[in-house]
Design a protein around this motif. Structure first.
Motif, short mmCIF file in Angstrom:
data_model
loop_
_atom_site.label_atom_id
_atom_site.label_comp_id
_atom_site.label_asym_id
_atom_site.label_seq_id
_atom_site.Cartn_x
_atom_site.Cartn_y
_atom_site.Cartn_z
N ALA A 21 8.22 4.52 0.94
CA ALA A 21 7.11 4.13 1.83
C ALA A 21 6.33 2.95 1.25
CB ALA A 21 6.18 5.32 2.06
N VAL A 22 6.12 2.97 -0.06
CA VAL A 22 5.39 1.86 -0.69
C VAL A 22 6.21 0.59 -0.61
CG1 VAL A 22 4.41 1.02 -2.87
CG2 VAL A 22 4.12 3.41 -2.23
N GLN A 23 7.52 0.69 -0.85
CA GLN A 23 8.39 -0.49 -0.75
C GLN A 23 8.37 -1.05 0.67
OE1 GLN A 23 12.07 1.14 -2.20
NE2 GLN A 23 11.71 0.38 -4.27
N HIS A 24 8.43 -0.16 1.65
CA HIS A 24 8.40 -0.59 3.05
C HIS A 24 7.09 -1.30 3.36
CE1 HIS A 24 9.19 -0.61 7.32
NE2 HIS A 24 8.00 -0.05 7.52
N LEU A 25 5.99 -0.73 2.90
CA LEU A 25 4.68 -1.33 3.13
C LEU A 25 4.59 -2.71 2.50
CD1 LEU A 25 1.68 -1.15 4.02
CD2 LEU A 25 1.24 -0.15 1.78
N LEU A 26 4.98 -2.80 1.24
CA LEU A 26 4.83 -4.07 0.52
C LEU A 26 5.81 -5.14 1.00
CD1 LEU A 26 4.20 -2.79 -3.10
CD2 LEU A 26 2.54 -3.60 -1.43
N SER A 27 7.00 -4.74 1.40
CA SER A 27 7.98 -5.75 1.84
C SER A 27 7.66 -6.28 3.23
CB SER A 27 9.40 -5.18 1.81
OG SER A 27 9.53 -4.17 2.79
N GLY A 28 6.98 -5.48 4.04
CA GLY A 28 6.69 -5.91 5.40
C GLY A 28 5.25 -6.31 5.63
N ALA A 29 4.46 -6.28 4.59
CA ALA A 29 3.04 -6.57 4.74
C ALA A 29 2.81 -8.04 5.06
CB ALA A 29 2.28 -6.18 3.48
N VAL A 30 2.00 -8.27 6.06
CA VAL A 30 1.58 -9.62 6.41
C VAL A 30 0.07 -9.67 6.22
CG1 VAL A 30 1.44 -11.33 8.23
CG2 VAL A 30 3.45 -9.86 8.07
#
Length: 84
Positions: A21-30
């Motif tokens: 979840a953290v990876q998803h958040l950080l990789s897709g964060a704008v």
């Protein structure tokens, strides 16, 4: 403070079993830098005005409700809890 800051340690600190979840958040964060700056400025100015007695606490609470930022009103966690 964490000894190392990576997705796994951040996830563990947050109570997650995996870093997905953290990876998803950080990789897709704008990040909207201008919007973030404006929000921080808005919060800081209101915080100082409430602390100085120039702005009513209820007026700031109403602003947060209008903006849909109900989390700021949480009694123990929200920004308004610091303004008393």
């Amino acid at each position: 403070m964490l000894s190392t800051e990576n997705c796994r340690t951040l996830a563990e600190h947050a109570g997650d079993r995996s870093p997905d979840a953290v990876q998803h958040l950080l990789s897709g964060a704008v990040i909207d830098e201008d919007g973030l700056r404006d929000d921080l400025r808005w919060s800081f100015v209101r915080y100082r005005a409430v602390r100085a007695g120039k702005l009513a606490h209820s007026a700031v609470a109403a602003d947060f409700l209008v903006l849909g930022q109900d989390g700021a009103l949480e009694p123990q966690l929200g920004l308004l809890s610091l303004m008393k």
